[in-house]
Every structure is written in C-alpha cells, then in structure tokens.
Write a protein that holds these residues in place. Structure first.
Motif, PDB file in Angstrom:
ATOM      1  N   ARG A 183      62.090  10.102  83.678  1.00 46.99           N
ATOM      2  CA  ARG A 183      61.431  10.746  84.807  1.00 46.99           C
ATOM      3  C   ARG A 183      61.617  12.250  84.670  1.00 46.99           C
ATOM      4  NH1 ARG A 183      58.190   7.722  88.545  1.00 46.99           N
ATOM      5  NH2 ARG A 183      59.176   5.692  88.870  1.00 46.99           N
ATOM      6  N   LEU A 190      65.524   4.941  81.359  1.00 43.70           N
ATOM      7  CA  LEU A 190      64.808   4.229  82.414  1.00 43.70           C
ATOM      8  C   LEU A 190      65.654   3.081  82.938  1.00 43.70           C
ATOM      9  CD1 LEU A 190      61.236   4.010  80.836  1.00 43.70           C
ATOM     10  CD2 LEU A 190      62.088   5.681  82.501  1.00 43.70           C
ATOM     11  N   GLU A 197      62.698   0.416  87.798  1.00 37.18           N
ATOM     12  CA  GLU A 197      61.970   1.681  87.623  1.00 37.18           C
ATOM     13  C   GLU A 197      60.490   1.389  87.851  1.00 37.18           C
ATOM     14  OE1 GLU A 197      62.466   5.292  87.544  1.00 37.18           O
ATOM     15  OE2 GLU A 197      63.829   4.771  85.899  1.00 37.18           O
TER      16      GLU A 197
END
Length: 451
Positions: free
Chosen positions: A114, A319, A359
């Motif tokens: 991210r 992740l 996620e």
C-alpha cells in the motif's frame, strides 16, 4: 488522480491474467497487465510441446472471445485439443494483441504494498492505492499505482523438488545436469537423444508424470534400452492412473491409461512407497536415488521430477494475505481443494468471496490461487476472474452467482490418505467414491497438460 481512476494491476499475461483483463475491459475498468516475459503466455510457451487434456472450447474465456471478435480472429475447432504452443499462438497472443497498450512486457513485479503503508500500519491503510515495484528488461526500476491487484502469475517458476520433505533431496541441486523439473520435449532430436536408450526415473504421480511415462514409452518402442522407473510415494490403487473412463474429461482419463500401458507393457517399472531423501552419483556418474527408509534404487541416467508446483509469495510479503497453512491457498478456498480432505476430484465453483484476503482489493487467481493443490483447470480460473472483476465493478449480484459446472475426475483422494502407501494399496478407501482400476489404454492416447 482518484483511486477509482487508477487501473487494476494484473500480474501475468497468461490464460487467466489475460482473461481477467478482458473481463475488466468489458466492465469499463482499465487493466494494466504486467508480464515478466517478452510475449504473452511466456510460461505456457515453455511447455509448448505438451497437449492439453481440455478442448479448445474449454480453454477460451467468453469475455476474451468477445474482445477478439472485432479483430477478425477465428476460433479454433472447439472439439480439438491444442498443445501449449497452439494455445499461446492461436489464442493467447492474439488476445494480448487485442488488449494493446494494456499489456506491458518485460515488467517483472518485485514487490506489492500500500502506498506509504508497510504491512504493520493500520491507519488509513484501506484508503491508500496499491504500489507495485517493477524491474524492466533493461534493469530499470519503476513504480506503478493501482486500485486493486489481481495476481495471476501462476506457479510455473517454482516447481516442487524431488525430496519428499518438500525440500530438495540431498544432492539434487548438484545433479542438476541430469535432473529436470519439466516434461521433456521428446520430439526434439537433441532432447530425445538425452533419454533414448537410457534409464530414466520419473518422480511424481499426476498428469505431468503420466505424460512423461507415456512419451518415454513411445521412445522405448523405437529405441532399445529406453526404460523408465516410476517413483511413487504411495502404493498402487484404484486411482493411481487417474479416473480412466470415469473421468469426464476423456483425454485426461486417456492420459492415465497411457501411463498404465507403459507399466503393463514393460516400458516402465513402478517403485511404490518411496520417499526420496538423496540423489547420489555412482562411480560411473549415474544417479542413485536413496529413500528415507534406506532403500537404494538401481542407477539411472536421468531423473525427471514432476512433483507439482508451489506459489511464489515473496513479492507479496508486505500485503496481509489470509492463506491456509498447508496449501498456501486462500483460507476459504483451501477446504474445497485440499487433497487431504478432497474426494473424487470435485472442486466446487468459487469466486471473489473465497478468493478474498484481509487486504481488501487483492486477489490471487488461477494456478496461484490453488497454492500447492493439484487439479486446477483453466475454466476454473476463468470463472474466478469473472466473479472478481464483477466484484471490483460493484456488481455483487453477478459476483456471487455461480456460472460454472466442473467435470468430475473420477478420482478419489482424501481423508488424510492421499500420500499413504498402505491406504492407497487397499484401493483408496478413504474417499468413498473410487472408480475401478482402469483397463489398458489404447495406443495413441492423448498426452495432456494441466488444463
């Protein structure tokens, strides 16, 4: 640019990745397909000599076919069986060409996270786009952003080892000049010369091992001295050679029958209950397989290791994935495909819910979604991406709808007996729906790939 204006990153321009891109285009969502190789279906091209056991009608995605229609593309005979090379050249490359600039070649994904958030950080995480780090063919590093990530990179680059413990057998790497982890192309004169007149060990029990045994038997009919030693961790039971005539994919059933014929006709010997611990060289440079029980097999000239594949999860380490501890498949999908539990080869259709992770916006699809489990079919991947792309488009009703009926394999496994030599020798009693032992195969049975 708002997150919704960002593309959906698709990792891998193979059959399922390209199908995902076609479905995204159909939904009005921009895909960005990132392919490490120089062309579409780079992994498929590496087994271009292998014939699939699914027909053309079962390996062409409906959304992809719609995308191809305006280009003048003509669908191959739906009832014919393509090779990997046919699949790549006659369908997958034209599909990638139709997607145009949505596909980038020579772009290897080395990391996904991210933006501004590593794995630990909670604050504002879901509001951040995904960041993908790439290495191009020229060695340049790049970074691209995406609203979601569909990982269809497959498992081809990470084959299983000969070692029964999941680690390479002692000496396996040192014997790399005599060990291959792929089905050899015995139609190539140079490759054929490597195995003709030689004694070859084939380690594995799935469709790839059947293919290797069947093709080595063909060589043995023309080249005296050619012989295979089929190394099995389990015993010989009703499902050892697949489902035979009970398999709803006839060519897949015929492939197992061809392997059985190789044994029955004396072109191959089966060694059962053997768990490889070491690969050694004798004084003549030939290879000797040693089992965990201390058994030593007679020397062989070559070893073909076909023990399945496993996912490369290294570039997804930042992740938050929810993966089953055994299969490395999504937690909700794992019980449907786990060979420790799974019976008769039946895999229930599944979609975005079974493929989701903590996620949000990340999906592992295609072969990679199965982790270490076998029996994946291309049509399964096509249904996966149909559901996932519908979910990304906000069409929950379509995403939740099941639109696939999968063919039975006619094979049992399960109840924890999948790798138990004693149990399989008694006829796979744990599954409860086993086919009878298959009859001899007819000559010329179709060799099949994993689709």
């Amino acid at each position: 640019m708002s997150e919704q204006q960002l593309p959906v990153a698709v990792i891998g321009a193979g059959p399922v990745g390209l199908a995902a891109a076609a479905h995204l285009v159909e939904r009005g969502i921009e895909p960005l397909v990132l392919e490490a190789g120089p062309a579409a279906a780079s992994a498929v091209r590496e087994w271009s000599h292998v014939r699939l056991f699914s027909t053309w009608g079962e390996v062409i995605d409906p959304a992809a076919e719609k995308l191809l229609a305006p280009t003048g593309w003509t669908a191959p005979d739906a009832a014919a069986y393509p090779t990997g090379g046919d699949w790549a050249e006659l369908y997958l490359q034209p599909l990638a060409d139709a997607l145009g600039d949505h596909v980038r070649y020579g772009a290897r994904v080395t990391g996904v996270s991210r933006a501004g958030r590593d794995r630990i950080v909670d604050a504002g995480r879901e509001g951040q786009p995904f960041v993908l780090h790439l290495t191009t063919d020229g060695g340049r590093e790049e970074r691209v952003t995406a609203r979601a990530v569909i990982d269809a990179s497959g498992t081809w680059t990470t084959p299983g080892p000969a070692g029964a413990a999941g680690l390479p057998a002692l000496g396996e790497k040192a014997a790399a000049d005599r060990v291959t982890h792929r089905v050899p192309d015995l139609s190539d004169p140079a490759v054929r010369a490597r195995y003709a007149g030689k004694r070859t060990a084939v380690i594995g029990s799935g469709a790839s091992a059947f293919t290797a045994l069947a093709t080595l038997a063909e060589v043995a009919r023309d080249e005296p001295g050619t012989h295979a030693v089929w190394v099995l961790r389990r015993g010989i039971g009703g499902s050892t050679f697949g489902g035979g005539e009970a398999d709803e994919l006839p060519a897949r059933g015929a492939l197992g029958l061809a392997a059985k014929a190789a044994v029955d006709n004396g072109h191959a010997d089966a060694v059962t209950g053997f768990r490889t611990a070491a690969v050694e060289r004798d004084a003549d440079g030939r290879l000797v397989l040693t089992g965990e029980d201390g058994r030593r097999l007679d020397p062989v000239d070559e070893v073909i290791v076909l023990t399945g594949f496993r996912p490369d999860l290294s570039f997804l380490s930042e992740l938050r994935l929810g993966l089953d501890e055994r299969l490395q498949a999504p937690v909700a999908l794992a019980p449907l495909i786990d060979p420790n539990q799974h019976s008769c080869g039946t895999v229930y259709p599944h979609g975005h819910r079974e493929l989701s992770h903590p996620e949000q916006g990340v999906y592992l699809v295609g072969m990679k979604s199965y982790g270490r489990a076998p029996t994946f079919l291309a049509m399964t991947g096509y249904e996966q991406v149909r559901s996932v792309t519908a979910a990304l488009a906000g069409d929950t009703e379509s995403a939740d709808r099941v639109e696939l009926t999968l063919p039975e394999t006619g094979v049992c496994g399960g109840a924890g007996l999948f790798d138990d030599p004693a149990a399989t020798a008694q006829g796979d009693s744990g599954g409860g729906c086993c086919a009878p032992a298959p009859a001899d195969a007819a000559a010329g049975a179709t060799a099949g790939g994993g689709c």
